[in-house]
Scaffold this motif. Structure first.
Motif, short mmCIF file in Angstrom:
data_model
loop_
_atom_site.label_atom_id
_atom_site.label_comp_id
_atom_site.label_asym_id
_atom_site.label_seq_id
_atom_site.Cartn_x
_atom_site.Cartn_y
_atom_site.Cartn_z
N TYR A 231 43.96 35.02 -34.18
CA TYR A 231 42.83 35.57 -34.58
C TYR A 231 43.14 37.10 -34.48
O TYR A 231 42.77 38.03 -34.94
N ARG B 101 41.10 30.78 -41.74
CA ARG B 101 41.75 29.84 -42.87
C ARG B 101 43.00 31.01 -43.53
O ARG B 101 43.82 30.40 -44.21
N VAL C 74 35.91 25.27 -44.71
CA VAL C 74 37.02 25.90 -43.19
C VAL C 74 37.79 24.78 -42.50
O VAL C 74 37.37 24.03 -43.06
N GLY C 75 38.36 25.29 -41.56
CA GLY C 75 38.44 25.27 -40.59
C GLY C 75 40.11 24.17 -41.09
O GLY C 75 40.36 24.48 -41.86
N ASP D 274 35.40 20.41 -42.29
CA ASP D 274 34.03 21.14 -41.82
C ASP D 274 34.37 22.08 -43.09
O ASP D 274 34.56 22.56 -43.61
N GLU E 138 30.31 34.59 -37.62
CA GLU E 138 31.01 32.75 -37.63
C GLU E 138 31.96 33.08 -38.79
O GLU E 138 32.98 32.52 -38.96
N VAL E 139 31.00 33.10 -39.83
CA VAL E 139 30.98 32.98 -41.94
C VAL E 139 32.33 33.09 -41.91
O VAL E 139 32.97 33.03 -42.06
N LYS F 122 34.66 35.41 -39.59
CA LYS F 122 36.15 34.56 -38.70
C LYS F 122 36.40 33.19 -39.82
O LYS F 122 38.08 33.76 -39.32
N HIS F 123 35.44 32.42 -39.68
CA HIS F 123 36.60 31.50 -40.52
C HIS F 123 37.58 31.35 -41.21
O HIS F 123 38.27 31.04 -41.48
N ARG F 124 36.67 32.10 -42.10
CA ARG F 124 37.38 32.60 -43.98
C ARG F 124 38.32 33.42 -43.15
O ARG F 124 39.71 32.83 -44.16
N ASP G 154 31.62 25.30 -44.17
CA ASP G 154 30.23 26.28 -43.70
C ASP G 154 29.37 26.54 -44.76
O ASP G 154 29.82 26.78 -46.19
N HIS H 259 28.42 22.75 -40.75
CA HIS H 259 28.07 24.08 -40.16
C HIS H 259 27.20 24.81 -40.61
O HIS H 259 27.54 25.70 -41.88
#
Length: 203
Positions: free
Chosen positions: A191, A145, A66-67, A81, A137-138, A140-142, A83, A129
């Motif tokens: 987002y 990305r 991620v990131g 980064d 949160e995981v 959200k991160h996907r 997850d 993380h």
């Protein structure tokens, strides 16, 4: 799977009185140099993911890149980064010692924020993380990305925002958390568009 309302909500609980998210000896970084994207980052992720999988086995439920280093073409801090989802991030004995043997060092402990932990590795540079399987949160991160991978205009906007925030933070002598705060309004706007596109929010 987290509830959709939790995915679209930005959970920012205050640090409980008398506690710190940083383990003794750790703190926010003063280094946030932004460099151009390189495909060596995906190779580094593959190496790191294999090492994590080797030491944790089935305890590593999900390992995700991620990131910004996970988005081709996006400039980033040269830190991978990742997850990592485990059954219970608060049960550090079940995964931290194994990760330490693989060269990771526990730096952040936030049980009040979905059990979040961060472990750092210096070579290749990585922030790992750790969350539980039910953390929004995981997800959200996907979403973030994948949206940036597919939307070049927002990718360019975020790239410009990162460069400007890094320059301003360096000039002001700020640390990484303040640098992150300078990007926050753009991140939340990206987002919002991604959440609407996925059906998690109404336009």
């Amino acid at each position: 799977m987290p509830h959709p309302n939790d995915i679209v909500t930005f959970h920012e609980p205050p640090v409980p009185e008398g506690q710190s998210p940083y383990v003794p000896g750790a703190g926010p970084s003063l280094n946030f140099d932004i460099v151009e994207w390189t495909d060596t980052w995906s190779d580094q992720f593959q190496l790191l993911a294999k090492q994590i999988e080797d030491v944790l086995g089935w305890r590593a439920l999900v390992i995700e890149h991620v990131g910004s280093t996970s988005v081709p073409g996006l400039p980033a801090k040269p830190i991978i980064d990742i997850d990592l989802i485990v059954a219970d991030p608060n049960d550090e004995a079940s995964y931290v010692p194994a990760l330490e043997r693989a060269g990771f060092e526990l730096r952040v402990r936030e049980p009040w924020w979905f059990g979040h932990r961060v472990l750092r590795r210096l070579e290749p540079a990585c922030h790992l993380h750790v969350f539980g399987y039910d953390s929004p949160e995981v997800v959200k991160h996907r979403i973030f990305r994948d949206w940036l991978r597919a939307n070049p205009d927002d990718r360019a906007l975020y790239a410009d925002t990162k460069r400007e925030a890094a320059a301003l933070s360096r000039a002001a002598g700020e640390h990484s958390m303040q640098y992150n705060a300078r990007k926050e309004h753009v991140i939340k706007e990206i987002y919002r568009k991604a959440f609407i596109a996925t059906g998690l929010l109404k336009a």
